[in-house]
Structure formats: structure tokens, C-alpha cells
Design a protein around this motif. Structure first.
Motif, short mmCIF file in Angstrom:
data_model
loop_
_atom_site.label_atom_id
_atom_site.label_comp_id
_atom_site.label_asym_id
_atom_site.label_seq_id
_atom_site.Cartn_x
_atom_site.Cartn_y
_atom_site.Cartn_z
N ASP A 193 33.71 16.30 62.65
CA ASP A 193 32.30 15.88 62.56
C ASP A 193 31.45 17.09 62.93
O ASP A 193 30.96 17.21 64.05
CB ASP A 193 32.05 14.72 63.52
N THR A 203 26.11 22.19 68.50
CA THR A 203 26.11 22.90 67.22
C THR A 203 25.09 24.04 67.30
O THR A 203 24.11 23.97 68.07
CB THR A 203 25.73 21.95 66.08
N SER A 228 29.10 28.49 64.38
CA SER A 228 28.79 27.10 64.04
C SER A 228 28.61 26.22 65.28
O SER A 228 27.83 25.27 65.27
CB SER A 228 29.88 26.52 63.15
N HIS A 229 29.35 26.50 66.35
CA HIS A 229 29.27 25.72 67.58
C HIS A 229 29.30 26.67 68.77
O HIS A 229 29.94 27.72 68.72
CB HIS A 229 30.44 24.74 67.70
N HIS A 237 28.52 18.11 62.51
CA HIS A 237 27.11 18.01 62.87
C HIS A 237 26.89 17.24 64.18
O HIS A 237 25.76 16.92 64.52
CB HIS A 237 26.33 17.32 61.74
N CYS A 238 27.98 16.97 64.87
CA CYS A 238 27.90 16.21 66.12
C CYS A 238 27.84 17.15 67.31
O CYS A 238 28.55 18.16 67.37
CB CYS A 238 29.11 15.28 66.23
N ASP A 239 26.96 16.84 68.26
CA ASP A 239 26.86 17.60 69.51
C ASP A 239 27.60 16.85 70.61
O ASP A 239 27.41 15.64 70.80
CB ASP A 239 25.40 17.76 69.92
N LEU A 253 21.21 15.78 65.61
CA LEU A 253 21.37 14.74 64.59
C LEU A 253 22.23 13.60 65.12
O LEU A 253 21.97 12.43 64.86
CB LEU A 253 22.03 15.34 63.34
N ALA A 266 22.94 24.76 65.15
CA ALA A 266 21.64 24.28 64.68
C ALA A 266 20.86 23.64 65.81
O ALA A 266 19.66 23.91 66.00
CB ALA A 266 21.85 23.29 63.54
N THR A 267 21.51 22.80 66.61
CA THR A 267 20.82 22.16 67.73
C THR A 267 20.42 23.19 68.78
O THR A 267 19.31 23.15 69.32
CB THR A 267 21.73 21.09 68.37
#
Length: 567
Positions: free
Chosen positions: A124, A197, A99-100, A126-128, A237, A199-200
Motif C-alpha cells: 500500500d 510517504t 518514496s518513504h 500511499h499509506c503512512d 491520504l 509525498a506526505t
């Protein structure tokens, strides 16, 4: 913030960049794995085959550890970005539920349990967490380049080809060369150590314009501080623009090393990871990370105190301590951090007018009251010892080799205020130094040097020559004290005024002492100046031009009847 994701849902991956002390790096990898993280290790291709073999053997029992393809990495070059990217891609490929991803070095030590880091990220998800500062708005580099690291070409290695690097930069500036930034790209800078993250990170690695961005950053300066920091702005995000790794740098841009005596400060910082640990800091390495609590604490880092201490250390390193002169960092003239370390007082002429002035002043103020520290015969420390405070010698030969060092050392060594007598007969080497020192309190009675000549058995012609020399010295000193560069607190009185109103002017001069004045006994008696007007007139008529004492003659003649009546 969202609360849907808990620490148990976090799958933390760690990219470790290693180039030296692979035994320590292997230890760090075990700490991460023990906390539940997966680790992808990149080892610099410059590391020896033997050390890499030993590292892999030490970690062979951990399936959560993978090794990425090795690159030869140079400071400030794109090879560091390539190594990071390859290790991150391997990590996401082998552990797709990650996830991270946390980027660290082999010398980065987790301070808190990895579970607490996971709990913090879960608050949080979704926070980078990546320091990302606009290069166009805020200065970043220490002694380096900000915007120009993107607008000029840097094909050379800064460390190995420094001269050519600087020349090429100057030529490009002179020719007005300016690279065109890729469309839609706003350059950002920040710490090399981040936590993104998955995703990023995947979006950065799979960006359809990645080849274009790689070409651009390949010729930028120190791209490991700008590549991910810039591209994260395209895909994240939400960005928390700070690093979760405590990594502070000195004024030359070199990272501070952390030692055993930093344990308490690191605990108080509540930081998750610290860089860079000295390999022999055994107590520190044994102390961290702290044990896992029953319930992970997701409290954020609080590095403010240790950052303040480090910032003060940087200032101390740059400025030094006030009044301290060391061979290792001898300051440039007028660039020191204070000429002296504490206030001090200089009295010129008072001991000539008031013979008991030194002893009297010592009874009135909480200070070390000396005689003529710069006198020609000896250094007159208070009480006249041969060895003064801090084992400073009373030898004039030793003192005169470095008068400035003598005075600054005396003031710094002692805890009380220093006060001493001065005269045109003394060594004048410190006139400019004291006049430009804000700590100096200088009190001068002009022409007071004439009083000791009254009782001198020397022939008149010799006295006239001595008076001429002393007057010339005092005039040169008064020119200095009247300069626009003076920073000392200066009070100048004429001899005639002091003889006319001795008590008033004495108290007026001493009222502004740094330690204050508390009169515990009566003011000292004035020296006998009978015959002074006759001596001055005789010198004037013999051809000596009186400049600092010319106004004394009529005043003394006016005072003579009053003095006779009083007697």
C-alpha cells in the motif's frame, strides 16, 4: 490496497537520530544501507567532536549516508522536531526519488531484512504508518499531560528545571490560561518513530502555514510526539495508526532495553525494527537482522505476544508478586498485591478440645499441619524441628521481630497448604493481618482456652487471673473478626456447642478447607472436661465476669448425666 508498485520500486530513506554510542549508530546505518536504504544522520550537538569524527570516518565509504546540520537536542523540546525535520529535508533533497522515509534512532535495530520492510510498504504505497491518536479523546501520556500539553505554555525544560516547570504549570491552571490552537488543527499524539510517504513528508515540510504551526508547537510539551502526528492528519491520504518500530515503555514512561535473552521473543514478534537495544547485547546484535530470503516476505508485524509479556511485566513491577515482600519495593499498608501468596488455615481452640487434633488433621489433608506457630515458647513447626521450611528458625525472638514476614515467607516458600494452631496465649500481632487476608481460613472455638486450666496445678486465684487475661485477649480478637474490614473466611463456634456435638461441628468446620477434607480415620477423641462447669462457676462467683463461656455452665450440667451414662 494497490498492487501497481513492487518492492523494487520502493526507495526507502531513513532518518537516524543519534546522541550517544555513535559506534553502534554507525553499525545500524550500515545495516540500513546494506538493505538498500539511504540514510540521513543527525548527531546531537552535545556529542563530542572526536566521536562524530570517528563515526563519519567509519561511514566515509558509503555515499548513501549524509549528515545533517547538528542541533543541541533536549528531551521534550522542539529541538528534536527541528533535528528530525532538517535531516528529512536533506534526505529528500539529496535523494529525490525516495518514496518513504523511516524515522529511527541510533539504537534501533532492524530485525527483518530491509527488503521485507520495502515489500510490506509496497503493498500500500500511499499509506503512512504513524501512530496518531486524538489527544481530545484518548489518554496517552504516562504520568504526564494530555490536552494541557497543547493548551498551556511550556518554555522551560522539564528535566533540568523541574521545580519551575511544575510551578509554572500550576500558575497557568490557577489563572485559567488556555492557548488558542491554530485554526483547523486537531492535536494528535503518538510514537515518535514513524514511516511516512515522501509525498506526505514533503507536504508537511512545505506547508504554507508551517511557520504558524512551528510557533505553536515550539511551546508545547514533548512536541516530537505530536508535531508530525498532528500534521500528518492534514496531508496524508491514508494513515495506518501504528508504529512499525517495537518500542515499549514502562510505567514511568522510560523505554525498555532489549537484551540477548529477548532474541526468541523478537523473532516471534515479526517486527521490522526494535528499540532500544543494549549496546553490549552482542548475541542479539549479531543475530539480527535475519538473512534475506529468496523472496521477501511482506507479512505484517505481530507484536501482540511480546506486548502482552511486557504488559504483564509492568503489572508485576507495579503490584509485585502476591505475598512477596522485598526491601526494594516494600508495599504501602493495604496496597500490596495480596497479603499472602496462597490459602492457609488457622485453628483456634481445636487442639484444646481434641488433644490429638494436630496429628489427626495431618492424616486427613494434604497440607503441612503445624502446632502453635505463634506460641510463646517456640515456633511449633510440624514435627518440631529447630529449623523449619526455607531455613526459617523456630526461635520466638527472631519470629517476633517480624511476625508478618515470618508468616508470609512460610506460606510463600512452601508448595503445600499451611495449617497451624492458634490461641489467646499466642502472639496476637497478626490478628488484623490475618483477618483482612482473603487467603486466611480462620476457625475459632471461643472459650476453649479454659480446658487446659482444668489440669493446671496452679492456685485458684492465679487461674482466675489467667482466665481473665485470656478472656480479654479473645474478646479483642473477636472484635477484629467481627469488623466490616474482614476479608478472611471466618467460622466461630461456642465451646458448649462443640462439646455437645463435637463430630458434627468438627466436620462442618473442616469441610470448607481449601484442600478439602477426606476422612481417612475416625474423628479424634474429645478431652476430658469433667469439672469444667464447677471451675467456671467458681470463677464467676470469685468476681470474674464470664463473657465467652457463660452459656457453657448450664449446657455442661445438662451434658453431665449423659456423659456419666455413656461412661
Amino acid at each position: 490496497m494497490t498492487g501497481a508498485v513492487g518492492p523494487d520500486d520502493m526507495r526507502l530513506g531513513v532518518v537516524l537520530l543519534c546522541h550517544a554510542r555513535l559506534d553502534v549508530a554507525a553499525r545500524m546505518a550500515r545495516i540500513w544501507v546494506a538493505g538498500g536504504a539511504r540514510v540521513a544522520i543527525h548527531v546531537d550537538a552535545k556529542a563530542s567532536v572526536g566521536s562524530v569524527t570517528r563515526m563519519k570516518a567509519a561511514l566515509a565509504d558509503l555515499p548513501q549516508v549524509v549528515f545533517s546540520r547538528r542541533h543541541r537536542c533536549d528531551w521534550g523540546r522542539f529541538s528534536l522536531v527541528r533535528a528530525t525535520r532538517d535531516a528529512a529535508a536533506l534526505l529528500l533533497e539529496r535523494f529525490p526519488d525516495t518514496s518513504h522515509v523511516y524515522l529511527a534512532s541510533g539504537s534501533c535495530l532492524p530485525l527483518r531484512p530491509v527488503a521485507e520492510l520495502a515489500a510490506y510498504l509496497a503493498r500500500d504505497p500511499h499509506c503512512d504508518h504513524i501512530e496518531s491518536v486524538s489527544a481530545l479523546e484518548v489518554g496517552w501520556a504516562v504520568g504526564g499531560l494530555n490536552e494541557e500539553r497543547f493548551t498551556l505554555f511550556y518554555p522551560l525544560d522539564w528535566r533540568r528545571q523541574r521545580w519551575m516547570f511544575d510551578r509554572l504549570t500550576q500558575i497557568q491552571r490557577r489563572l485559567g490560561i488556555r492557548r488558542r490552537l491554530p485554526k483547523g488543527l486537531t492535536p494528535h499524539l503518538g510514537s515518535q518513530w514513524w514511516c511516512l510517504t515522501a509525498a506526505t513528508l514533503r507536504a508537511i515540510l512545505d506547508d504554507p502555514r508551517r511557520a504558524e504551526f512551528d510557533r505553536f508547537f515550539r511551546l508545547s510539551w514533548i512536541p516530537d510526539e505530536s508535531y508530525f502526528q498532528t500534521l500528518a492528519r492534514r496531508h496524508a491520504l491514508r494513515i495506518e495508526s501504528h508504529s512499525l518500530t517495537l518500542a515499549k515503555f514502562d510505567h514511568d514512561g522510560r523505554p525498555y532495553q532489549l537484551y540477548d535473552d529477548h532474541i526468541r521473543m523478537l523473532e516471534e514478534s515479526r517486527c521490522f525494527v526494535a528499540r532500544k537495544i543494549w549496546p553490549q547485547a552482542d548475541r542479539l546484535l549479531a543475530h539480527f537482522p535475519r538473512p534475506v530470503a529468496a523472496r521477501p516476505d511482506p507479512a505484517p508485524p505481530q507484536p501482540q505476544r511480546i506486548e502482552r509479556l511486557i504488559n504483564r511485566t509492568v503489572r508485576r513491577r507495579l503490584l509485585g508478586r502476591p505475598g512477596l515482600y522485598m526491601q526494594s519495593r516494600f508495599p504501602r499498608k493495604d496496597a500490596e498485591n495480596g497479603k499472602t501468596s496462597a490459602p492457609y488455615a488457622v485453628f483456634q481452640g481445636f487442639s484444646d478440645i481434641f488433644p490429638d487434633f494436630e496429628a489427626w488433621l495431618a492424616r486427613q489433608v494434604d497440607a503441612d499441619v503445624h502446632g502453635h506457630l505463634l506460641g510463646p515458647e517456640m515456633v511449633e513447626f510440624a514435627g518440631r524441628p529447630e529449623i523449619g521450611p526455607g531455613a526459617i528458625s523456630s526461635s520466638t525472638l527472631i519470629r517476633d521481630r517480624d511476625p508478618q514476614g515470618f508468616l508470609t515467607a512460610l506460606i510463600r516458600i512452601t508448595t503445600r497448604m499451611q495449617a497451624f494452631q492458634f490461641s489467646p496465649r499466642d502472639n496476637q500481632a497478626l490478628n488484623w493481618f490475618m483477618a483482612t487476608d482473603p487467603n486466611a481460613h480462620i476457625h475459632v472455638v471461643t472459650g476453649a482456652w479454659m480446658l487446659p486450666l482444668l489440669n493446671s496445678p496452679a492456685p485458684f486465684e492465679e487461674l482466675r487471673k489467667i482466665a481473665g487475661v485470656l478472656q480479654r485477649i479473645e474478646l479483642q480478637q473477636l472484635d477484629i473478626l467481627g469488623s466490616v474490614w474482614v476479608r478472611a473466611r471466618v467460622q466461630i463456634h461456642e465451646l458448649g456447642d462443640v462439646l455437645a456435638y463435637p463430630n458434627d461441628i468438627l466436620l462442618q468446620s473442616l469441610r470448607h478447607l481449601p484442600e478439602g477434607l477426606m476422612i481417612r480415620s475416625g474423628v479424634p477423641e474429645v478431652a476430658n472436661y469433667q469439672g469444667l462447669s464447677e471451675l467456671l462457676r467458681k470463677m464467676r462467683n470469685a468476681g470474674l465476669r464470664l463473657q465467652v463461656t457463660s452459656s457453657v455452665i448450664p449446657l455442661l450440667e445438662m451434658l453431665a448425666p449423659e456423659r456419666t451414662a455413656a461412661e
